[in-house]
Write a protein that holds these residues in place. Structure first.
Motif, PDB file in Angstrom:
ATOM      1  N   ALA A 206       3.594   6.765  -0.406  1.00 44.51           N
ATOM      2  CA  ALA A 206       3.768   7.260   0.962  1.00 44.51           C
ATOM      3  C   ALA A 206       5.232   7.600   1.210  1.00 44.51           C
ATOM      4  O   ALA A 206       6.138   6.924   0.733  1.00 44.51           O
ATOM      5  N   SER A 207       5.448   8.658   1.985  1.00 40.67           N
ATOM      6  CA  SER A 207       6.810   9.114   2.245  1.00 40.67           C
ATOM      7  C   SER A 207       7.401   8.521   3.515  1.00 40.67           C
ATOM      8  O   SER A 207       8.572   8.740   3.800  1.00 40.67           O
ATOM      9  N   GLY A 208       6.602   7.771   4.275  1.00 40.39           N
ATOM     10  CA  GLY A 208       7.127   7.166   5.491  1.00 40.39           C
ATOM     11  C   GLY A 208       6.120   6.246   6.141  1.00 40.39           C
ATOM     12  O   GLY A 208       4.959   6.168   5.741  1.00 40.39           O
ATOM     13  N   LEU A 209       6.586   5.552   7.177  1.00 37.75           N
ATOM     14  CA  LEU A 209       5.723   4.595   7.874  1.00 37.75           C
ATOM     15  C   LEU A 209       4.541   5.269   8.550  1.00 37.75           C
ATOM     16  O   LEU A 209       3.442   4.734   8.573  1.00 37.75           O
ATOM     17  N   ARG A 210       4.753   6.453   9.084  1.00 41.09           N
ATOM     18  CA  ARG A 210       3.654   7.152   9.757  1.00 41.09           C
ATOM     19  C   ARG A 210       2.522   7.442   8.784  1.00 41.09           C
ATOM     20  O   ARG A 210       1.345   7.307   9.116  1.00 41.09           O
ATOM     21  N   GLU A 211       2.867   7.814   7.572  1.00 36.21           N
ATOM     22  CA  GLU A 211       1.844   8.084   6.556  1.00 36.21           C
ATOM     23  C   GLU A 211       1.090   6.811   6.189  1.00 36.21           C
ATOM     24  O   GLU A 211      -0.131   6.838   6.007  1.00 36.21           O
ATOM     25  N   ILE A 212       1.793   5.689   6.105  1.00 37.21           N
ATOM     26  CA  ILE A 212       1.159   4.403   5.807  1.00 37.21           C
ATOM     27  C   ILE A 212       0.199   4.019   6.930  1.00 37.21           C
ATOM     28  O   ILE A 212      -0.946   3.638   6.681  1.00 37.21           O
ATOM     29  N   VAL A 213       0.658   4.140   8.179  1.00 38.04           N
ATOM     30  CA  VAL A 213      -0.168   3.781   9.329  1.00 38.04           C
ATOM     31  C   VAL A 213      -1.411   4.654   9.383  1.00 38.04           C
ATOM     32  O   VAL A 213      -2.531   4.159   9.598  1.00 38.04           O
ATOM     33  N   THR A 214      -1.252   5.941   9.170  1.00 36.70           N
ATOM     34  CA  THR A 214      -2.389   6.855   9.206  1.00 36.70           C
ATOM     35  C   THR A 214      -3.398   6.518   8.115  1.00 36.70           C
ATOM     36  O   THR A 214      -4.609   6.468   8.363  1.00 36.70           O
ATOM     37  N   ALA A 215      -2.916   6.281   6.915  1.00 39.29           N
ATOM     38  CA  ALA A 215      -3.806   5.975   5.798  1.00 39.29           C
ATOM     39  C   ALA A 215      -4.529   4.649   6.013  1.00 39.29           C
ATOM     40  O   ALA A 215      -5.740   4.553   5.796  1.00 39.29           O
ATOM     41  N   LEU A 216      -3.814   3.627   6.448  1.00 37.55           N
ATOM     42  CA  LEU A 216      -4.444   2.328   6.676  1.00 37.55           C
ATOM     43  C   LEU A 216      -5.407   2.372   7.855  1.00 37.55           C
ATOM     44  O   LEU A 216      -6.436   1.701   7.845  1.00 37.55           O
ATOM     45  N   SER A 217      -5.096   3.166   8.864  1.00 40.58           N
ATOM     46  CA  SER A 217      -5.993   3.298  10.015  1.00 40.58           C
ATOM     47  C   SER A 217      -7.318   3.939   9.616  1.00 40.58           C
ATOM     48  O   SER A 217      -8.367   3.601  10.162  1.00 40.58           O
ATOM     49  N   SER A 218      -7.254   4.836   8.664  1.00 41.66           N
ATOM     50  CA  SER A 218      -8.489   5.489   8.235  1.00 41.66           C
ATOM     51  C   SER A 218      -9.385   4.554   7.424  1.00 41.66           C
ATOM     52  O   SER A 218     -10.554   4.836   7.225  1.00 41.66           O
TER      53      SER A 218
ATOM     54  N   TYR B 242       0.834  -1.194   0.000  1.00 45.52           N
ATOM     55  CA  TYR B 242       0.000   0.000   0.000  1.00 45.52           C
ATOM     56  C   TYR B 242       0.878   1.257   0.000  1.00 45.52           C
ATOM     57  O   TYR B 242       0.629   2.198  -0.745  1.00 45.52           O
ATOM     58  N   GLY B 243       1.896   1.252   0.838  1.00 47.64           N
ATOM     59  CA  GLY B 243       2.798   2.398   0.898  1.00 47.64           C
ATOM     60  C   GLY B 243       3.499   2.649  -0.416  1.00 47.64           C
ATOM     61  O   GLY B 243       3.647   3.796  -0.853  1.00 47.64           O
ATOM     62  N   GLN B 244       3.920   1.595  -1.066  1.00 49.67           N
ATOM     63  CA  GLN B 244       4.604   1.725  -2.355  1.00 49.67           C
ATOM     64  C   GLN B 244       3.672   2.260  -3.429  1.00 49.67           C
ATOM     65  O   GLN B 244       4.012   3.173  -4.164  1.00 49.67           O
ATOM     66  N   LEU B 245       2.476   1.687  -3.506  1.00 47.89           N
ATOM     67  CA  LEU B 245       1.534   2.095  -4.547  1.00 47.89           C
ATOM     68  C   LEU B 245       0.944   3.484  -4.308  1.00 47.89           C
ATOM     69  O   LEU B 245       0.591   4.182  -5.253  1.00 47.89           O
TER      70      LEU B 245
END
Length: 75
Positions: free
Chosen positions: A53-65, A47-50
């Motif tokens: 995302a610029s970092g893990l925090r952005e991935i976590v925030t997006a997936l949490s939403s 998900y982060g790659q596609l």
């Protein structure tokens, strides 16, 4: 709330999950996992790659939403 398939789900359907699970078992990748099994980690990194995302925090925030949709992805 009606269920809608996402493009990300369609991408994940292309993954050979039996082979993936075989490799996880062969390399004992989930041996001492506490919270994030290998499959969930793979889904998050993909998900982060596609998403660019610029970092893990952005991935976590997006997936949490999208928490309710993660169940349908198997993550």
């Amino acid at each position: 709330m009606p269920h809608h398939n996402t493009v990300f789900r369609d991408v994940l359907k292309l993954m050979p999950w039996r082979q993936f699970e075989g490799l996880v078992e062969e390399h004992d990748a989930d041996a001492r996992v506490r919270r994030l099994p290998t499959k969930s980690q793979f889904v998050a990194m993909l998900y982060g790659q596609l998403s660019g995302a610029s970092g893990l925090r952005e991935i976590v925030t997006a997936l949490s939403s999208h928490g309710s949709r993660l169940y349908h992805l198997g993550a």
